[in-house]
Design an enzyme around this catalytic site. Structure first.
Site, PDB file in Angstrom:
ATOM      1  CE  LYS A  89      -2.273  -5.339   2.374  1.00 32.17           C
ATOM      2  NZ  LYS A  89      -3.021  -4.170   2.805  1.00 32.17           N
ATOM      3  CE  LYS A 129       0.414   0.926   8.075  1.00 35.73           C
ATOM      4  NZ  LYS A 129      -0.801   0.149   7.710  1.00 35.73           N
ATOM      5  CB  THR A 165      -2.415  -3.135   6.441  1.00 35.40           C
ATOM      6  OG1 THR A 165      -3.170  -3.493   5.287  1.00 35.40           O
ATOM      7  CG2 THR A 165      -1.236  -4.084   6.564  1.00 35.40           C
TER       8      THR A 165
END
Lengths: 289, 289
Positions: B170, B238, B95
């Site tokens: 995502k 993150k 990701t």
């Protein structure tokens, strides 16, 4: 059984219709009489005040708007406590404050009136299909005695403890939904701006760790531009305010819930309180470009 | 097929084991070699760098930690682009940022290397059971050619468009989960302080409009005091940072997502970044009284 019902809004009307269908006799009152017509047409009997409803009912239910409406309904000059006989039961299904639920139970004790708080979740569809979740607080024996009536209007009937605990359970429910609604709103905004296929995004997220009821129920409605209320934004704001007040009393800091309340307060301030909760997205810059 | 895999963490290891089980030959590299041992024991072949992996692989996958790790893996002195042959395919499953995904695709074009971004959701359990959701961006013909390999490691394989669109999907997923995780955390805190039966609260909410995957997966773990990572809090932070950076680029204000990032940043700053995302609740005052 001889039942009373005060507050024939969208939810209340659907519940009364189910009670009538189950063979109960129901006396109704609503602040705006016209909104009770559907229940009257189905066989309910009109009475002119909460007092008058309670006077002829073994069990009187209420589902009104705000905590101040609950106070008026129970404690007003022509309120439920003026009419309810000793030994009768009163059940507030309004989402209201745990503190007020405790107070009503205390007043009930003084008059030998059994008091339950029993807010519900499941919305208009749950009320219509008798699939509501009912969260009950108050005396357990009273709950057990009333349970068969709850079973007529809901699917999951849960007793959570003493007076106010039904309201606390409902607050927990609303805090969880504050997260799914803000997450859903910002997810859809991001997806739209990023140029993602929206239907595919909803379907993909539903298949994994992002899956949630709000997304499945409201995602497609939002994409269709349908902001009609399943649940009024102004009522959701009221619920979040209650949750935050109670959190303050418990010395609990709930920043995400507070932010959700701020966002819904801005929505209501923008004149959109009569939209459904999914209308929140229309208050974000960038959605209606 | 001759495959490569860079990054044999918990997820990567599970994926490689599924690829081996399906009969593929897999060459692996990991920054810490010891963490690749499980795949080597199962038949994978070790190579000394991303470059060396890519040099012997028709399709090279990567799943590393942060965008800077992706940069190093692809563009470093011994990176994938140094080793990958023209006509081969590289797939980043980390990701990472949509912007970096576009940049890698552009560099790939120059070298006739096919590049896909294909982040996943479903966590360690999804990786082990081959039920991951894979969100793919990049050239469609490349996607179609690689799809049978994705089908070995995941259940739902979705193509979202050009390079970076897998990452955008995502991000949408993570924004939604930011809502369910903050909502879940504050709901559990409220319920505990209010004295509600916690198991009953979870069960009741799961039956209605508050239902969501995070609550069902993490609620019971939190009640059991289990904060071990299904998904690291530091990695979720993150992801939210990337989502917010991208939102800034799109001139989009996402206050609930920003608040969630702030809460997870405080968690990481408190030295709890290696906990699972459900550990957020331990950073709230009142939970561990």
């Amino acid at each position: 059984m001889q039942l009373g019902f005060i507050g024939t809004g969208v939810m209340g009307t659907a519940i009364v219709l189910n009670l009538l269908k189950a063979g109960h006799q129901v006396t109704v009152f609503n602040r705006t009489k016209a909104h009770a017509q559907k229940t009257i047409d189905a066989g309910a009997v009109w009475a002119n005040s909460p007092e008058a409803v309670a006077a002829v009912s073994e069990v009187t239910f209420s589902m009104v708007g705000f905590p101040q409406d609950v106070e008026e309904t129970y404690l007003g000059d022509h309120g439920i406590f003026k009419g309810a006989a000793a030994g009768s039961t009163v059940v507030d299904m309004t989402t209201s404050t745990p503190t007020l639920a405790e107070r009503l139970a205390h007043i009930g004790d003084e008059h030998e009136i059994h008091v339950l708080d029993a807010p519900v979740s499941g919305g208009d569809i749950g009320a219509r299909d008798a699939t509501l979740t009912v969260m009950v607080g108050g005396d357990r024996a009273t709950f057990e005695a009333i349970k068969p009536i709850f079973a007529v209007i809901g699917k999951t009937i849960n007793y959570f403890g003493t007076a106010g605990m039904g309201q606390h359970a409902k607050m927990a429910n609303q805090i969880m939904i504050a997260g799914t609604m803000t997450g859903l709103t910002e997810m859809l905004l991001y997806a739209k701006k990023a140029g993602l296929d929206m239907d595919q995004t909803l379907a993909t997220l539903a298949g994994g760790g992002a899956n949630n009821w709000s997304m499945n129920a409201y995602g497609p409605r939002i994409l269709a531009g349908d902001y009609t209320p399943g649940f009024f934004a102004k009522h959701f704001l009221k619920d979040l305010r209650i949750a935050l007040d109670e959190a303050d009393k418990m010395h609990l800091n709930l920043p995400a819930t507070r932010l959700a309340a701020d966002l819904y307060a801005a929505m209501v301030a923008a004149g959109k309180g009569d939209m459904g909760t999914q209308g929140l997205i229309t208050t974000y810059n960038g959605w209606e470009d």
